[in-house]
Design an enzyme around this catalytic site. Sequence first.
Site, PDB file in Angstrom:
ATOM      1  N   HIS A   1      67.152  15.474 -11.490  1.00 34.13           N
ATOM      2  CA  HIS A   1      66.309  14.523 -10.767  1.00 34.13           C
ATOM      3  C   HIS A   1      66.479  13.087 -11.242  1.00 34.13           C
ATOM      4  O   HIS A   1      66.228  12.151 -10.487  1.00 34.13           O
ATOM      5  CB  HIS A   1      64.843  14.931 -10.875  1.00 34.13           C
ATOM      6  CG  HIS A   1      64.306  14.882 -12.282  1.00 34.13           C
ATOM      7  ND1 HIS A   1      64.403  15.950 -13.152  1.00 34.13           N
ATOM      8  CD2 HIS A   1      63.680  13.896 -12.975  1.00 34.13           C
ATOM      9  CE1 HIS A   1      63.853  15.634 -14.310  1.00 34.13           C
ATOM     10  NE2 HIS A   1      63.403  14.394 -14.233  1.00 34.13           N
TER      11      HIS A   1
ATOM     12  N   HIS B   1      56.923   7.373 -22.472  1.00 32.80           N
ATOM     13  CA  HIS B   1      56.504   8.737 -22.136  1.00 32.80           C
ATOM     14  C   HIS B   1      57.115   9.737 -23.109  1.00 32.80           C
ATOM     15  O   HIS B   1      58.142   9.472 -23.734  1.00 32.80           O
ATOM     16  CB  HIS B   1      56.847   9.099 -20.699  1.00 32.80           C
ATOM     17  CG  HIS B   1      58.296   9.265 -20.377  1.00 32.80           C
ATOM     18  ND1 HIS B   1      59.263   8.325 -20.671  1.00 32.80           N
ATOM     19  CD2 HIS B   1      58.964  10.272 -19.757  1.00 32.80           C
ATOM     20  CE1 HIS B   1      60.447   8.748 -20.237  1.00 32.80           C
ATOM     21  NE2 HIS B   1      60.283   9.929 -19.696  1.00 32.80           N
TER      22      HIS B   1
END
Length: 314
Positions: free
Chosen positions: A115, A179
Amino acid sequence: MSAYLQCLSHTPLVGHVDPLPAVLDEVAVVVAEARQCIEQFDPELVILFAPDHYNGFFYDVMPSFCIGMAAHAIGDFGTAAGPLSVPQALAEACATAVLEAGVDAAVSYRMQVDHGFAQPLQLLLGGLEQCPVIPVFINAVAVPLPGFQRARLLGEAIGAFARTLNKRVLFLASGGLSHQPPVPELAKVDARMADRLLGSGRNLPADEREARQQRVILAAQRFTEDQSSLHPLNPEWDRQFLDILGEGRMSELDGLSNQQLSALAGKSTHEVKTWVAACAALSAFGPYQANSRYYRPIPEWIAGFGALSAQPVA
């Protein structure tokens, strides 16, 4: 000969764990505006800098950088699957130019991507095969990792190559910002997972891939409720990073070590090196000016979510 830059965070969690509709609409506007600007630029070649998440690159051979001569997206988390439109001769010339510039980059004639590559092509260009694309992998999860300086030098070498092409070149960067989703670490996993990281995870059975994706989705749901369950997002660092890139000051990051970055913003924040490489590539066309930028911490996506576009001043 001209160039345009678009950096955009990616998330496999869109549609699985989403923020409030107002935030979704806000992000959708950012993506739509970026796509419109790219359409107006009308690129003849895309050079896409992106990471991997143990879907295409493993510890059997883990390069810091790899340039794809051909590539295929696996379609994880419901993203587009299939071949990318890679111009092999141009990709080969790019790899040669990078090596001649003194930057070691592997090549792959069978690059498998996830992705991180597929989502920006899908969102910003309408699909995997809409425009010729040279995919450039930057290792962002598997230690030992390349540092900011090496990523910058890679980008400068690719930008210098792109300047020779007499084409409209779009530099795309995918990933970040702060993150730390639950990504396995070789030193901390059991023997079965270690075997997956060593290469057997390249073609996971459908049920195992689904279980892996569900673990990430559940982690995002927990993080939304309790942001101490994972490394916290760092909006302050994210905004400082956007300032640095927007002003073309990438070399200031050279002294920030991998350990410092992980502690500041999370272990998956190393994906921002794709942004550094893309901005460095654009800088090969001369001083640039940021056109637009966006930032919002989105816990549902376990990400400081951002976007940045720029083009040369001249």
